[in-house]
Design a protein around this motif. Structure first.
Motif, short mmCIF file in Angstrom:
data_model
loop_
_atom_site.label_atom_id
_atom_site.label_comp_id
_atom_site.label_asym_id
_atom_site.label_seq_id
_atom_site.Cartn_x
_atom_site.Cartn_y
_atom_site.Cartn_z
N GLY A 129 0.80 -1.22 0.00
CA GLY A 129 0.00 0.00 0.00
C GLY A 129 0.84 1.27 0.00
N LYS A 130 1.79 1.35 0.90
CA LYS A 130 2.60 2.57 1.01
C LYS A 130 3.51 2.76 -0.20
CE LYS A 130 0.98 3.59 5.05
NZ LYS A 130 -0.04 4.60 5.20
N PHE A 131 3.97 1.67 -0.81
CA PHE A 131 4.81 1.79 -2.00
C PHE A 131 3.97 2.24 -3.19
CE2 PHE A 131 6.61 -0.18 -5.88
CZ PHE A 131 7.78 0.57 -5.95
N ASN A 132 2.82 1.61 -3.40
CA ASN A 132 2.00 1.92 -4.56
C ASN A 132 1.25 3.25 -4.46
OD1 ASN A 132 2.71 -0.44 -5.91
ND2 ASN A 132 1.07 -1.60 -4.94
N ILE A 133 0.83 3.61 -3.26
CA ILE A 133 0.01 4.81 -3.12
C ILE A 133 0.83 6.03 -2.70
CG2 ILE A 133 -1.92 5.82 -1.84
CD1 ILE A 133 -3.04 2.87 -1.76
N LYS A 134 1.66 5.87 -1.67
CA LYS A 134 2.44 7.01 -1.18
C LYS A 134 3.82 7.10 -1.78
CE LYS A 134 0.16 8.09 3.09
NZ LYS A 134 0.35 8.75 4.35
N HIS A 135 4.22 6.07 -2.53
CA HIS A 135 5.52 6.03 -3.20
C HIS A 135 6.69 6.18 -2.23
CE1 HIS A 135 3.15 6.11 -6.77
NE2 HIS A 135 2.70 7.31 -6.54
N TRP A 136 6.62 5.42 -1.14
CA TRP A 136 7.72 5.43 -0.18
C TRP A 136 8.82 4.50 -0.66
CZ3 TRP A 136 5.05 4.83 5.26
CH2 TRP A 136 4.40 6.03 5.58
N GLY A 137 10.06 4.82 -0.28
CA GLY A 137 11.20 3.98 -0.59
C GLY A 137 11.38 2.91 0.49
N LEU A 172 9.65 3.30 -11.01
CA LEU A 172 8.85 4.28 -10.28
C LEU A 172 9.72 5.43 -9.80
CD1 LEU A 172 6.13 5.13 -9.01
CD2 LEU A 172 6.84 3.90 -6.97
N PHE A 173 10.90 5.12 -9.29
CA PHE A 173 11.79 6.18 -8.81
C PHE A 173 12.16 7.13 -9.95
CE2 PHE A 173 16.11 7.83 -8.03
CZ PHE A 173 15.79 8.67 -6.97
N SER A 174 12.47 6.59 -11.10
CA SER A 174 12.84 7.43 -12.25
C SER A 174 11.69 8.35 -12.66
CB SER A 174 13.26 6.57 -13.44
OG SER A 174 14.46 5.91 -13.14
N GLU A 175 10.49 7.80 -12.72
CA GLU A 175 9.31 8.60 -13.07
C GLU A 175 9.08 9.71 -12.05
OE1 GLU A 175 5.93 6.02 -13.44
OE2 GLU A 175 6.90 4.80 -14.99
N LEU A 176 9.13 9.35 -10.77
CA LEU A 176 8.91 10.34 -9.72
C LEU A 176 9.99 11.43 -9.76
CD1 LEU A 176 8.06 7.99 -6.70
CD2 LEU A 176 6.47 9.48 -7.90
N LEU A 203 9.43 -6.62 1.98
CA LEU A 203 10.19 -5.80 1.03
C LEU A 203 10.57 -6.61 -0.22
CD1 LEU A 203 12.53 -3.77 3.39
CD2 LEU A 203 10.51 -2.95 2.18
N ALA A 204 10.71 -7.91 -0.06
CA ALA A 204 11.04 -8.78 -1.20
C ALA A 204 9.91 -8.81 -2.22
CB ALA A 204 11.36 -10.18 -0.71
N GLU A 205 8.71 -8.45 -1.80
CA GLU A 205 7.56 -8.42 -2.71
C GLU A 205 7.68 -7.29 -3.74
OE1 GLU A 205 3.73 -9.50 -1.58
OE2 GLU A 205 4.82 -11.36 -1.26
N ILE A 206 8.49 -6.27 -3.45
CA ILE A 206 8.67 -5.16 -4.39
C ILE A 206 9.68 -5.60 -5.44
CG2 ILE A 206 9.38 -2.77 -4.71
CD1 ILE A 206 8.74 -2.27 -1.78
N ASP A 207 9.25 -5.60 -6.69
CA ASP A 207 10.12 -5.97 -7.80
C ASP A 207 11.16 -4.86 -8.01
OD1 ASP A 207 10.84 -7.57 -10.13
OD2 ASP A 207 10.01 -5.89 -11.29
N ASP A 208 12.44 -5.23 -8.16
CA ASP A 208 13.51 -4.24 -8.33
C ASP A 208 13.29 -3.36 -9.56
OD1 ASP A 208 14.87 -4.96 -6.04
OD2 ASP A 208 16.16 -6.41 -7.07
N HIS A 209 12.84 -3.98 -10.64
CA HIS A 209 12.60 -3.22 -11.87
C HIS A 209 11.50 -2.17 -11.66
CE1 HIS A 209 12.27 -2.26 -16.10
NE2 HIS A 209 10.96 -2.51 -16.04
#
Length: 157
Positions: free
Chosen positions: A69-77, A110-114, A99-105
């Protein structure tokens, strides 16, 4: 003199079942809720065991839902996610699994877009101040410093 509303163990158990069914909860939130209901420590332990046995309470499931939730909605690292989960007394094992659930790609994309959006949004003429605002924004949101600094010098020359 204030009168405190007291609950039987059965009433409190029902309330906490609804509390946990509505949204994923961690042990710390549930314990806090029971303490706010003025339950004695023995009753708190009995209720928490009941919630665990009937799968209303599951720290691994909570950690995964929280991270997603926090990664997809709030874009937390990852750093912010880890810190927030530690504050909630989640075990290191569950934090790492979540944290392993977040795909590295996906993470880097997402970081690049943000970063590109943020660099365009900051209205600062002074390059150093603009870079500092950019860096502070992403470090606060828990993105790794090496990623942030590389991107800052790439986007704000």
């Amino acid at each position: 003199m204030e009168s405190k509303k007291t609950h039987t163990v059965q009433e409190a158990t029902k309330k906490l079942e609804h509390f946990c069914a509505y949204q994923e909860r961690c042990h710390k939130e549930v314990r806090k809720k029971l303490e706010a209901m003025f339950m004695i420590p023995e009753a708190i332990d009995v209720i928490i065991v009941h919630l665990l046995d009937h799968n209303f309470l599951n720290e691994e499931r909570f950690a995964k839902a929280f991270v997603r939730g926090k990664f997809n909605i709030k874009h937390w690292g990852r750093r912010r996610l880890t810190a927030e989960l530690k504050q909630r007394d989640i075990s290191k094992f569950n934090i790492n699994q979540a944290l392993a659930e977040i795909d590295d790609h996906d993470y880097l994309t997402l970081f690049s877009e943000l970063a590109e959006n943020r660099a365009n949004v900051i209205k600062e003429v002074n390059t150093y101040k603009k870079r500092k605002k950019f860096i502070d924004y992403f470090l606060y949101r828990g993105w790794e410093s090496h990623l942030v600094y590389e991107k800052a010098y790439e986007l704000i020359p």
